[in-house]
Design an enzyme around this catalytic site. Structure first.
Site, PDB file in Angstrom:
ATOM      1  N   ASP A 143       0.682  -0.980   0.225  1.00 52.00           N
ATOM      2  CA  ASP A 143      -0.219  -0.076  -0.471  1.00 52.00           C
ATOM      3  C   ASP A 143       0.940   1.439   0.043  1.00 52.00           C
ATOM      4  OD1 ASP A 143       1.327   0.197   2.625  1.00 52.00           O
ATOM      5  OD2 ASP A 143      -0.477   0.000   3.145  1.00 52.00           O
TER       6      ASP A 143
ATOM      7  N   ASP B 157       1.065   4.649   2.619  1.00 47.57           N
ATOM      8  CA  ASP B 157       0.938   6.183   3.696  1.00 47.57           C
ATOM      9  C   ASP B 157       1.277   7.266   3.177  1.00 47.57           C
ATOM     10  OD1 ASP B 157      -0.136   3.364   4.726  1.00 47.57           O
ATOM     11  OD2 ASP B 157       1.957   3.112   5.410  1.00 47.57           O
TER      12      ASP B 157
ATOM     13  N   ASP C  17      -3.144   4.941   2.563  1.00 51.43           N
ATOM     14  CA  ASP C  17      -3.361   5.297   3.891  1.00 51.43           C
ATOM     15  C   ASP C  17      -2.961   6.738   3.875  1.00 51.43           C
ATOM     16  OD1 ASP C  17      -4.528   2.817   4.298  1.00 51.43           O
ATOM     17  OD2 ASP C  17      -2.660   2.362   5.530  1.00 51.43           O
TER      18      ASP C  17
END
Length: 516
Positions: free
Chosen positions: A346, A348, A440
């Site tokens: 992912d 961030d 995120d």
């Protein structure tokens, strides 16, 4: 009978067993002037020492008969670093501040190569620095700090520099699997023990080739050492091999690869008899959360790695959306990509604004979500409102989540915006020109930016040890919000990560050296 004449001779000088006798050697040309060697006779014997000295001189090395302040390398055989240090401390000699203590194996390799070889950890008996004005033996009975300041490998990851250049993958991969298996079984003690063992091996600048190389390395418990020894001898660990073939481990590994699925859900599904994702998706009696539904819907994209080029393309999207509402906002990519990784699962981002009001901070992420929704880029979002209290003490838990406002997202990234992967195999295989990417976003007050940036950069073990170090070594409490000195009963301010390290009395470690 005449008396024998009395012969008065001067006292016979004892040959030094430590320093070795000065012997006249044939002159040899010195090729390597920056190296001055001294070969320690202790535990080696005079004959072998003389042979090695002669051989080294023939090869062009400068070898001294006696210890002096010009020595740069001390070579020993069958001695530990501690034994050599003890020997040095009784010699009334000033020595170089860059002295190397080396095993004889280094000299043997040099002889074979005909020139100095690179010194690695397997050659070093101990790594240390010496005060430039230190003199060994000047005051043997002194209780002051010894002249040698030994740099041992720290038990704390925050005192070790760990780059992505892991020399011990064969061991750390095995230990990571063991740690993960214990995490799946919620055995925290064993999980942490194997995580620490893997972490310290990742920091080593040399490859372990024998159990002798593990001597003095902290965090290696008996179980970890057994695994290392078995891999050295057999090339693999039987325990790790059994885990990889274990049905429970395989199921948990598969289930937790789905976005939104944790250990509790994995345990439930395993007990219900599920072993494949297809069986779970086809079972209409199961109630999935919104996050889990999104996880299954975009599974193929999300389970594949995010490339750095894709992360950079997402960064452009995030900056565009944030700056549309807060032009002075600072958007920083954190996590593994900030540590220099080329692949991740992912992306961030930490967002903060020096001029934003509290209301503007609270409204930013909802505005960004709406911005992407209008553009058709938002596939999933989960907004978590801030529960941050400025007067609250840092959490005592080393793995505690922070209380900042954050949003967990899945964004649609059009592949034509990604440099170098416009013709991605993913897009070709699935007949689409976009990829679902996990993102995120964390919104934090500007005065807390340094703490949040440090916490969200990672790695997981680095952060655990940083907080553990603060608690046990400095009587402080650290989390993503603040640093609290329990002795002085005050919060310590910091405008940068460097200031936090300074408060803790730690050498600053750059993000790319925090891959613990």
């Amino acid at each position: 009978m005449d008396a024998l004449p009395v012969v008065h001779s001067s006292p016979r000088k004892k040959r030094s067993r430590l320093m070795g006798a000065s012997v006249a050697y044939p002159p040899y040309d010195i090729k390597f002037h920056n190296l001055v060697l001294f070969i320690l006779e202790k535990k080696m014997g005079s004959s072998r020492r003389a042979f090695l000295m002669e051989l080294a001189r023939r090869k062009g090395f400068r070898v001294e008969d006696e210890l002096s302040d010009s020595i740069t390398h001390i070579v020993a055989e069958n001695n530990t670093g501690s034994e050599v240090l003890e020997w040095l401390q009784v010699q009334d000699i000033k020595i170089s501040s860059q002295l190397e203590l080396l095993d004889v194996s280094w000299l043997v390799e040099c002889m074979r190569a005909g020139n100095p070889v690179v010194i690695t950890g397997k050659h070093q008996l101990v790594s240390y620095t010496v005060k430039s004005d230190a003199s060994f033996g000047s005051n043997p009975g002194s209780q002051n700090t010894p002249p040698l300041a030994i740099k041992k490998i720290s038990q704390y990851a925050c005192q070790r520099r760990t780059s992505l250049n892991n020399c011990n993958h064969i061991f750390t991969d095995a230990l990571d699997i063991l740690a993960e298996n214990h995490e799946f079984r919620e055995n925290e003690v064993s999980c942490v023990a194997f995580m620490r063992a893997a972490s310290v091996l990742k920091s080593l600048p040399f490859t372990i080739i024998s159990m002798k190389d593990t001597k003095g390395i902290p965090c290696l418990g008996d179980k970890a050492k057994c695994v290392i020894e078995e891999i050295i001898e057999d090339g693999e660990s039987s325990e790790v091999k059994a885990i990889l073939n274990d049905e429970r481990y395989q199921s948990f590994k598969l289930f937790t690869s789905v976005f939104g699925v944790g250990l509790k859900t994995s345990e439930k599904w395993f007990r219900m008899g599920f072993r494949t994702l297809n069986k779970i998706m086809s079972d209409k009696t199961l109630k999935l959360t919104r996050m889990q539904k999104a996880g299954f819907l975009y599974y193929e994209d999300l389970v594949s790695c995010v490339a750095k080029a894709e992360a950079d393309a997402v960064s452009v999207l995030v900056q565009e959306a944030v700056w549309a509402f807060l032009p002075d906002a600072m958007v920083t990519m954190t996590g593994g990509f900030r540590r220099g990784k080329k692949l991740g699962h992912d992306v961030d981002f930490l967002i903060t604004s020096p001029g934003a009001t509290e209301e503007e901070e609270q409204q930013l992420l909802p505005k960004v979500i709406n911005f992407w929704e209008r553009k058709g880029l938002l596939l999933y979002h989960d907004l978590v409102e801030s529960t941050f209290e400025k007067l609250k003490l840092p959490s005592r838990k080393v793995d505690a989540l922070d209380h900042f406002q954050k949003c967990f997202l899945i964004l649609k990234l059009h592949l034509q915006h990604v440099n170098g992967v416009g013709n991605s195999k993913t897009g070709q295989q699935e007949g689409k020109n976009w990829k679902a990417i996990r993102v995120d976003l964390v919104m934090c007050p500007y005065e807390r930016r340094a703490f949040a940036l440090l916490g969200w950069t990672g790695s997981r073990q680095f952060e655990r040890d940083l907080r553990r170090f603060a608690t046990h070594e400095r009587k402080m409490m650290l989390d993503n919000h603040a640093l609290y000195d329990k002795t002085k009963r005050i919060f310590l301010k910091a405008e940068s990560e460097e200031e936090i390290f300074a408060h803790l009395g730690l050498d600053y470690i750059d993000p790319w050296e925090r891959n613990a």
